[in-house]
Write a protein that holds these residues in place. Structure first.
Motif, PDB file in Angstrom:
ATOM      1  N   HIS A 173       1.094  -1.152  -0.155  1.00 38.35           N
ATOM      2  CA  HIS A 173      -0.195   0.014   0.345  1.00 38.35           C
ATOM      3  C   HIS A 173       0.717   1.636  -0.016  1.00 38.35           C
ATOM      4  O   HIS A 173       1.472   1.309   1.014  1.00 38.35           O
ATOM      5  N   LEU A 174       0.757   1.784  -0.485  1.00 36.59           N
ATOM      6  CA  LEU A 174       0.776   3.601  -0.891  1.00 36.59           C
ATOM      7  C   LEU A 174      -0.218   4.173  -1.105  1.00 36.59           C
ATOM      8  O   LEU A 174      -1.056   4.791  -1.043  1.00 36.59           O
ATOM      9  N   ILE A 175       0.336   5.977   0.186  1.00 37.19           N
ATOM     10  CA  ILE A 175      -0.495   6.775  -0.240  1.00 37.19           C
ATOM     11  C   ILE A 175       0.095   7.904  -0.700  1.00 37.19           C
ATOM     12  O   ILE A 175       1.165   8.299  -0.600  1.00 37.19           O
ATOM     13  N   MET A 176      -0.605   8.459  -1.645  1.00 40.11           N
ATOM     14  CA  MET A 176       0.031  10.072  -2.623  1.00 40.11           C
ATOM     15  C   MET A 176      -0.476  10.714  -1.845  1.00 40.11           C
ATOM     16  O   MET A 176      -2.407  10.829  -1.005  1.00 40.11           O
ATOM     17  N   LYS A 202      -1.291  -1.074  -4.486  1.00 39.57           N
ATOM     18  CA  LYS A 202      -2.634  -0.545  -3.557  1.00 39.57           C
ATOM     19  C   LYS A 202      -2.269   1.386  -3.623  1.00 39.57           C
ATOM     20  O   LYS A 202      -1.512   1.605  -2.346  1.00 39.57           O
ATOM     21  N   ILE A 203      -2.691   2.016  -4.518  1.00 37.86           N
ATOM     22  CA  ILE A 203      -2.297   3.082  -4.681  1.00 37.86           C
ATOM     23  C   ILE A 203      -3.425   4.347  -4.365  1.00 37.86           C
ATOM     24  O   ILE A 203      -4.469   3.482  -5.289  1.00 37.86           O
ATOM     25  N   HIS A 204      -3.682   5.160  -3.576  1.00 35.39           N
ATOM     26  CA  HIS A 204      -5.006   5.971  -3.208  1.00 35.39           C
ATOM     27  C   HIS A 204      -4.167   7.349  -2.777  1.00 35.39           C
ATOM     28  O   HIS A 204      -3.105   7.365  -1.828  1.00 35.39           O
ATOM     29  N   GLU A 230      -3.893  16.880 -10.233  1.00 34.98           N
ATOM     30  CA  GLU A 230      -2.413  16.907  -9.969  1.00 34.98           C
ATOM     31  C   GLU A 230      -2.157  15.218  -9.437  1.00 34.98           C
ATOM     32  O   GLU A 230      -0.693  14.305 -10.484  1.00 34.98           O
ATOM     33  N   TYR A 231      -2.778  14.986  -8.724  1.00 36.61           N
ATOM     34  CA  TYR A 231      -3.391  14.004  -8.300  1.00 36.61           C
ATOM     35  C   TYR A 231      -2.943  12.699  -9.647  1.00 36.61           C
ATOM     36  O   TYR A 231      -2.159  11.469  -9.556  1.00 36.61           O
ATOM     37  N   VAL A 232      -3.862  12.431 -11.152  1.00 43.60           N
ATOM     38  CA  VAL A 232      -4.003  12.079 -12.695  1.00 43.60           C
ATOM     39  C   VAL A 232      -2.641  12.051 -12.382  1.00 43.60           C
ATOM     40  O   VAL A 232      -1.917  10.470 -13.238  1.00 43.60           O
ATOM     41  N   ASN A 233      -2.004  13.131 -12.553  1.00 40.50           N
ATOM     42  CA  ASN A 233      -0.352  13.463 -13.397  1.00 40.50           C
ATOM     43  C   ASN A 233       0.898  12.421 -12.629  1.00 40.50           C
ATOM     44  O   ASN A 233       1.277  11.521 -13.089  1.00 40.50           O
ATOM     45  N   ILE A 234       0.173  12.351 -10.898  1.00 39.37           N
ATOM     46  CA  ILE A 234       1.938  12.003 -10.288  1.00 39.37           C
ATOM     47  C   ILE A 234       1.450  10.054 -10.771  1.00 39.37           C
ATOM     48  O   ILE A 234       1.899   8.764 -10.409  1.00 39.37           O
ATOM     49  N   ILE A 235      -0.263   9.766 -10.945  1.00 40.04           N
ATOM     50  CA  ILE A 235      -0.566   8.695 -10.620  1.00 40.04           C
ATOM     51  C   ILE A 235       0.122   7.979 -12.136  1.00 40.04           C
ATOM     52  O   ILE A 235       0.506   6.789 -12.029  1.00 40.04           O
ATOM     53  N   ARG A 250      -5.815  -0.761  -7.196  1.00 40.88           N
ATOM     54  CA  ARG A 250      -5.718   0.429  -6.307  1.00 40.88           C
ATOM     55  C   ARG A 250      -5.182   1.891  -7.292  1.00 40.88           C
ATOM     56  O   ARG A 250      -4.445   1.762  -7.440  1.00 40.88           O
ATOM     57  N   LEU A 251      -5.534   2.258  -8.074  1.00 43.06           N
ATOM     58  CA  LEU A 251      -5.267   3.729  -8.214  1.00 43.06           C
ATOM     59  C   LEU A 251      -6.535   4.790  -7.248  1.00 43.06           C
ATOM     60  O   LEU A 251      -5.373   5.837  -8.312  1.00 43.06           O
ATOM     61  N   THR A 252      -6.596   4.644  -6.722  1.00 39.17           N
ATOM     62  CA  THR A 252      -8.191   5.413  -6.188  1.00 39.17           C
ATOM     63  C   THR A 252      -8.547   4.655  -5.441  1.00 39.17           C
ATOM     64  O   THR A 252      -8.882   3.842  -4.625  1.00 39.17           O
TER      65      THR A 252
END
Length: 293
Positions: A173-176, A202-204, A230-235, A250-252
């Protein structure tokens, strides 16, 4: 899952009635700064119900979305290897003995995988489709202290190696958008995880929820919250760095609507996912494009 089982596999979120060393005083008393009162299991059935009762209830809920006879029992709330091996074995097998359960997913902390627990996980792995989820969130030590994660990167690495040695599938799991982290720091965590070659990721986006210490911190510091763009770009940057064989789970994500303070745009998950697809197409890009071999 569809390739492996021949049809869509539906995850059923379960509260095993566990606690967490970051809540009971062993590591800390308040948990991670962002964690909700339900231990990140806000959409689960109540833990006071038996495992079979929760599975039956979740099946009824999920059958309204998808039609399938294949289910994964997902032990999500709190720390699901933080108990005696006897209790863990009973609860895990209670789930596996329910009709239609073809596999099990166990969310836990890397500091809660002892040799005894590893033996049980190895046993499960030989008998069913198993994966273990580990919350890393970030490799930045300062951020880890701020969010009260409660363990070092060395502890995480040790747990990963233990699971790999047993050929147990692992999801990280990673959190942006954690407070104070910039693009470079977030992508360092992504690159670190990619180099570990886990089964899945999993990223969200960081959710600021009511009745959490993160909500208090946000109100008093007004730290920057990423916009959807910004989130879409970093993803998309992250996907380009993640090895193409890593399963993206997971992407969001979306917090409970009534509790979510920011960012409210995360409630529209389909729009976020659609914008990620659109951005990748505009870049003529894909997962793993810039990942080291």
């Amino acid at each position: 899952m569809k390739d492996f089982f021949g049809e869509k596999a539906i995850k059923l979120s379960i509260d095993g009635g566990f606690t967490c060393p970051n809540r009971d005083g062993t590591v800390g008393n308040k948990g991670c700064i962002f964690c909700s009162e339900r231990g990140s299991g806000d959409f689960n059935s109540e833990g006071c119900k038996t495992i079979s009762e929760q599975i039956h209830e979740q099946k009824q809920i999920m059958s309204k979305k998808w039609k399938s006879s294949t289910y994964i029992a997902y032990f999500q709330s709190y720390t699901n290897t933080y108990d005696t091996v006897e209790n863990l074995r009973k609860k895990f097998y209670d789930a596996l003995n329910c009709e239609g359960i073809k596999g099990i997913a166990i969310a836990t902390r890397p500091d809660c995988i002892s040799e005894e627990v590893l033996e049980l996980l190895d046993e499960l792995n030989k008998n069913t489709f198993l994966w273990v989820e580990l919350g890393l969130q970030t490799i930045n030590n300062n951020t880890a202290k701020l969010i009260r994660r409660g363990y070092s990167l060395d502890v995480f690495d040790k747990a990963m190696n233990m699971l790999k040695d047993k050929n147990i599938r692992t999801v990280i799991h990673l959190i942006m958008g954690l407070p104070g982290e910039d693009r470079e720091q977030m992508l360092k965590s992504i690159s670190y995880v990619s180099a570990l070659k886990p089964w899945g990721v999993k990223i969200h986006m960081l959710h600021i929820l009511q009745n959490t210490d993160l909500a208090w911190y946000y109100r008093n510091t007004h730290f920057n919250v990423m916009s959807q763009e910004e989130y879409v770009n970093i993803i998309c940057d992250s996907l380009e760095l993640l090895g193409e064989d890593i399963v993206i789970h997971r992407l969001t994500g979306d917090g409970k609507k009534s509790d979510l303070i920011e960012p409210r745009w995360t409630l529209n998950k389909l729009k976020v996912l659609s914008d990620i697809d659109k951005e990748l197409k505009e870049r003529n890009s894909r997962q793993g494009k810039y990942a080291p071999l």
